[in-house]
Write a protein that holds these residues in place. Structure first.
Motif, mmCIF file in Angstrom:
data_model
loop_
_atom_site.group_PDB
_atom_site.id
_atom_site.type_symbol
_atom_site.label_atom_id
_atom_site.label_comp_id
_atom_site.label_asym_id
_atom_site.label_seq_id
_atom_site.Cartn_x
_atom_site.Cartn_y
_atom_site.Cartn_z
ATOM 1 N N VAL A 13 89.386 27.610 28.384
ATOM 2 C CA VAL A 13 89.808 27.616 29.686
ATOM 3 C C VAL A 13 87.794 27.515 29.562
ATOM 4 C CG1 VAL A 13 90.514 29.044 30.716
ATOM 5 C CG2 VAL A 13 91.544 29.215 28.639
ATOM 6 N N LEU A 14 87.624 27.369 31.262
ATOM 7 C CA LEU A 14 85.832 27.292 31.530
ATOM 8 C C LEU A 14 85.231 28.029 32.554
ATOM 9 C CD1 LEU A 14 83.310 26.390 32.259
ATOM 10 C CD2 LEU A 14 84.726 24.173 31.808
ATOM 11 N N ALA A 15 84.333 28.511 32.840
ATOM 12 C CA ALA A 15 83.310 29.046 33.786
ATOM 13 C C ALA A 15 82.238 27.915 33.805
ATOM 14 C CB ALA A 15 83.520 30.072 33.378
ATOM 15 N N THR A 16 81.309 29.238 35.245
ATOM 16 C CA THR A 16 80.320 28.011 36.112
ATOM 17 C C THR A 16 79.824 29.739 36.315
ATOM 18 O OG1 THR A 16 79.047 26.695 37.532
ATOM 19 C CG2 THR A 16 81.574 26.816 37.823
ATOM 20 N N SER A 17 78.987 29.090 37.406
ATOM 21 C CA SER A 17 78.366 30.709 37.667
ATOM 22 C C SER A 17 77.685 30.017 39.049
ATOM 23 C CB SER A 17 77.379 30.702 36.822
ATOM 24 O OG SER A 17 74.918 29.759 37.078
ATOM 25 N N SER A 18 76.630 31.298 39.426
ATOM 26 C CA SER A 18 75.530 31.207 40.668
ATOM 27 C C SER A 18 74.356 32.029 41.047
ATOM 28 C CB SER A 18 76.106 32.170 41.365
ATOM 29 O OG SER A 18 76.003 32.847 41.930
ATOM 30 N N ALA A 19 73.647 31.296 41.036
ATOM 31 C CA ALA A 19 71.904 31.855 40.566
ATOM 32 C C ALA A 19 71.673 32.112 41.983
ATOM 33 C CB ALA A 19 71.174 30.853 40.390
ATOM 34 N N ASP A 75 66.592 30.847 41.559
ATOM 35 C CA ASP A 75 67.141 29.667 42.319
ATOM 36 C C ASP A 75 67.792 28.497 41.762
ATOM 37 O OD1 ASP A 75 66.266 31.375 44.664
ATOM 38 O OD2 ASP A 75 64.170 30.827 44.291
ATOM 39 N N THR A 76 67.443 28.445 40.741
ATOM 40 C CA THR A 76 67.232 26.712 40.061
ATOM 41 C C THR A 76 68.519 26.817 38.725
ATOM 42 O OG1 THR A 76 65.457 27.376 38.696
ATOM 43 C CG2 THR A 76 66.087 25.990 41.618
ATOM 44 N N GLN A 77 67.869 28.422 36.928
ATOM 45 C CA GLN A 77 68.763 28.288 36.548
ATOM 46 C C GLN A 77 69.600 29.108 36.583
ATOM 47 O OE1 GLN A 77 68.161 26.160 34.051
ATOM 48 N NE2 GLN A 77 66.405 25.125 35.395
ATOM 49 N N VAL A 78 71.845 29.000 35.787
ATOM 50 C CA VAL A 78 71.961 30.050 35.675
ATOM 51 C C VAL A 78 72.949 30.325 34.628
ATOM 52 C CG1 VAL A 78 73.152 30.251 38.280
ATOM 53 C CG2 VAL A 78 73.834 28.578 36.284
ATOM 54 N N THR A 79 72.935 31.655 33.761
ATOM 55 C CA THR A 79 73.706 31.800 32.909
ATOM 56 C C THR A 79 74.988 32.409 32.557
ATOM 57 O OG1 THR A 79 71.738 30.496 31.182
ATOM 58 C CG2 THR A 79 73.454 32.020 30.003
ATOM 59 N N LEU A 80 76.052 32.096 32.426
ATOM 60 C CA LEU A 80 76.547 33.051 32.022
ATOM 61 C C LEU A 80 77.979 33.321 31.083
ATOM 62 C CD1 LEU A 80 78.730 31.125 35.960
ATOM 63 C CD2 LEU A 80 77.319 33.086 35.707
ATOM 64 N N LYS A 81 78.375 34.129 30.480
ATOM 65 C CA LYS A 81 79.418 34.192 29.433
ATOM 66 C C LYS A 81 80.982 35.046 30.170
ATOM 67 C CE LYS A 81 75.568 34.901 26.087
ATOM 68 N NZ LYS A 81 74.782 35.322 24.982
ATOM 69 N N PHE A 82 81.380 34.282 29.621
ATOM 70 C CA PHE A 82 83.034 34.547 29.774
ATOM 71 C C PHE A 82 83.242 35.498 27.911
ATOM 72 C CE2 PHE A 82 81.503 31.263 32.606
ATOM 73 C CZ PHE A 82 82.268 31.399 33.750
ATOM 74 N N ALA A 83 83.544 36.186 28.065
ATOM 75 C CA ALA A 83 83.729 37.519 26.520
ATOM 76 C C ALA A 83 84.741 36.691 26.603
ATOM 77 C CB ALA A 83 82.531 38.670 27.279
ATOM 78 N N ALA A 84 85.855 37.542 27.244
ATOM 79 C CA ALA A 84 87.208 36.670 26.732
ATOM 80 C C ALA A 84 87.619 35.957 26.356
ATOM 81 C CB ALA A 84 88.514 37.216 28.395
ATOM 82 N N ILE A 85 86.830 34.877 26.479
ATOM 83 C CA ILE A 85 87.688 32.932 26.029
ATOM 84 C C ILE A 85 85.996 32.717 25.097
ATOM 85 C CG2 ILE A 85 89.271 32.388 27.640
ATOM 86 C CD1 ILE A 85 86.256 30.916 28.838
ATOM 87 N N GLY A 86 85.090 34.085 24.951
ATOM 88 C CA GLY A 86 83.845 33.380 23.875
ATOM 89 C C GLY A 86 83.470 32.223 24.491
ATOM 90 N N ALA A 87 83.205 31.579 25.411
ATOM 91 C CA ALA A 87 82.299 30.568 25.945
ATOM 92 C C ALA A 87 81.109 31.281 26.942
ATOM 93 C CB ALA A 87 83.381 29.791 26.797
ATOM 94 N N SER A 88 79.883 30.103 27.018
ATOM 95 C CA SER A 88 79.298 30.316 27.850
ATOM 96 C C SER A 88 78.518 28.809 29.078
ATOM 97 C CB SER A 88 78.278 30.958 27.369
ATOM 98 O OG SER A 88 77.120 29.583 26.486
ATOM 99 N N GLY A 100 75.576 20.921 34.114
ATOM 100 C CA GLY A 100 75.136 21.886 32.745
ATOM 101 C C GLY A 100 75.987 21.566 31.604
ATOM 102 N N THR A 101 76.137 23.275 30.192
ATOM 103 C CA THR A 101 76.718 22.431 29.369
ATOM 104 C C THR A 101 78.021 23.888 29.732
ATOM 105 O OG1 THR A 101 74.831 21.438 28.350
ATOM 106 C CG2 THR A 101 76.594 22.535 26.981
ATOM 107 N N PHE A 102 78.324 23.685 28.718
ATOM 108 C CA PHE A 102 79.646 24.163 28.284
ATOM 109 C C PHE A 102 79.601 24.824 26.574
ATOM 110 C CE2 PHE A 102 84.131 25.440 27.206
ATOM 111 C CZ PHE A 102 83.989 27.107 27.972
ATOM 112 N N THR A 103 80.130 25.745 26.473
ATOM 113 C CA THR A 103 79.823 26.291 25.046
ATOM 114 C C THR A 103 80.752 27.068 24.457
ATOM 115 O OG1 THR A 103 77.757 25.433 24.617
ATOM 116 C CG2 THR A 103 78.696 26.132 22.894
ATOM 117 N N GLN A 104 81.738 26.613 23.270
ATOM 118 C CA GLN A 104 82.728 27.408 22.741
ATOM 119 C C GLN A 104 83.320 26.875 21.700
ATOM 120 O OE1 GLN A 104 87.242 27.608 25.382
ATOM 121 N NE2 GLN A 104 87.190 29.421 25.286
ATOM 122 N N SER A 105 83.705 28.085 21.356
ATOM 123 C CA SER A 105 84.067 27.641 19.384
ATOM 124 C C SER A 105 83.298 26.596 19.182
ATOM 125 C CB SER A 105 85.153 26.633 19.163
ATOM 126 O OG SER A 105 85.922 28.407 19.771
ATOM 127 N N GLY A 106 81.663 26.710 19.015
ATOM 128 C CA GLY A 106 80.923 26.037 18.511
ATOM 129 C C GLY A 106 80.747 24.530 18.996
#
Length: 455
Positions: A13-19, A75-88, A100-106
């Protein structure tokens, strides 16, 4: 449902972000897990610095409003974390898109999100529709109830639906599959037990469905429980219905789905007063064989080669777990066979425990012949988690040598593990299907039960 794992990321399950303000709005994209396999995602961004509100939808999994936190916003870079699913998710705003890149479970995957159009929003709304879910007012009585476990150590929270009219009524207890399940067996936006209960109650059959121990509103602890422990939960529900004046105590039966097709017969084999047993994607092979077939069939369906090698590796893995070998030794063996560390550790987390050992050692030939009541077993032709051919075939062989003369076994064409009309049968298809439970399967169940315990 019975657990399944492949070399892919399971349950992504995934997510993205806003800068900046330019990134506010709704975004959509697809996470490509491997060729031909993708997971649609929708990101919602609202607010402004420093109070961004970020949430994620994974429509195919029926997951909506997953909360996210903004770790970095420029303005150009964002980093989001989704603790409930252990993802960034780390992304840059490029040409009006978040790339960008989505990371979960290694595991890491490229993910690009574009703004969601109004047409896209409407399509997403239609994809998330669950037209079979009933809504109040209901033409029957709905009671929120609680009752003790047979040990007296904790209580279950449940829903009892009673048909309109004068009882006492025949009744069915719904028994869920593996993993902590709520009373509706909610999965990917679907509530199959809610749909089954609605259909049966309208057909004159009372239904009790309960939150698993340690889940939702039920007490107790889920972790560490074995299939025998879960069978005592079925016993608790059976005892409770026997205290209700509205229920015909001679006509209380069980409907078990997936692992519920193990725990329900375990109890029924000890309690001959059970009026009937319905197995939905139940087991006709031993737990080790089921596990190995499941991992092989799922992997092959996802396009991975060497199905037979996977099957053999999973049998060895199961035997190691049953023998109590150390997790470190089992992990090293999996790594030597080409499994990556994250997948090996996920296998161990799911199966190398008391529940796993109890499931892997389950032998249906020791349980099913003890069922003296009418039995109906239904398996979907496209089920990749509990293969229809081998499990119905196994039941045919077992019941052929039993004394039970009222056994009905059916393979239902085109249905998957959830008994939806399906194309591939893959789990990532469950959430894309609007249908929760095939109407023809519902009718088979209600007609069969009525013919055995109806007035």
């Amino acid at each position: 449902m019975l657990k399944w794992i492949t070399g892919l990321v399971a349950g992504l399950v995934l997510a993205t972000s806003s800068a900046a303000m330019e990134t506010a709005g709704d975004w959509h994209g697809e996470l490509n897990i491997q060729p031909g396999v993708s997971l649609p995602l929708v990101l919602h961004i609202a607010g402004s610095e420093p109070d961004w509100q970020v949430s994620l939808d994974s429509p195919n999994q029926g997951a909506f409003g997953i909360p996210g936190s903004a770790e970095k916003m420029t303005d150009t870079q964002v980093t989001l974390k989704f603790a409930a699913i252990g993802a960034s998710y780390e992304a840059a705003l490029e040409d009006g898109k978040l790339a960008g890149t989505f990371t979960q479970s290694g595991k890491s995957f490229a993910l690009t999100l574009a703004r969601q159009s109004e047409e896209g929003k409407e399509k997403a709304k239609q994809a998330a529709a669950r037209p079979q879910h009933p809504e109040a007012p209901f033409p029957y009585t709905v009671e929120e109830v609680s009752y003790p476990h047979t040990s007296g150590a904790f209580e279950f929270a449940a829903t009892l639906t009673l048909p309109d009219g004068k009882g006492p009524f025949p009744a069915a207890i719904l028994v869920s599959g593996s993993g902590p399940q709520d009373r509706d067996e909610t999965l990917m936006g679907h509530k199959p037990f809610l749909v089954i209960a609605d259909h049966l109650t309208k057909a004159g059959i009372a239904v009790l469905r309960f939150d698993d121990r340690g889940t939702a509103k039920s007490g107790g602890t889920f972790a560490g429980a074995t299939i025998d422990d879960f069978s005592t939960d079925v016993a608790s529900a059976f005892e409770y219905l026997n205290t209700r004046d509205e229920i015909n105590q001679q006509k209380i039966g069980l409907i078990g789905h997936s692992e519920g097709g193990v725990t329900a017969p375990l109890f029924a084999a000890r309690q001959p007063d059970v009026a009937f047993v319905v197995l939905l994607a139940g087991l006709g092979v031993d737990g080790t064989t089921l596990w190995a077939e499941q991992q092989r069939d799922m992997a092959v369906a996802y396009g991975l080669p060497n199905g037979e090698a996977i099957y053999q590796a999973m049998r060895v893995f199961a035997e190691q777990v049953i023998a109590g070998e150390s997790p470190q030794a089992i992990e090293q063996d999996l790594l030597s066979k080409g499994y990556d560390k994250a997948t090996a550790q996920q296998y161990l987390k799911v199966v190398a425990n008391e529940w796993g050992r109890s499931f892997l050692t389950y032998q249906p030939e020791e349980v099913l012949p003890k069922l003296t009541m009418p039995v109906l077993a239904l398996n979907g032709e496209k089920d990749l988690q509990v293969a229809a051919a081998t499990n119905i075939g196994g039941m045919e062989a077992i019941f052929a040598s039993s004394e039970n003369e009222d056994v009905t076994l059916k393979i239902l064409p085109d249905l998957n593990h959830l008994f939806q009309q399906a194309e591939s049968g893959l789990p990532d298809e469950y959430g894309r299907i609007n249908q929760t439970f095939a109407p023809q399967a519902l009718l088979i169940i209600s007609d069969w039960i009525s013919s055995r315990v109806g007035e």
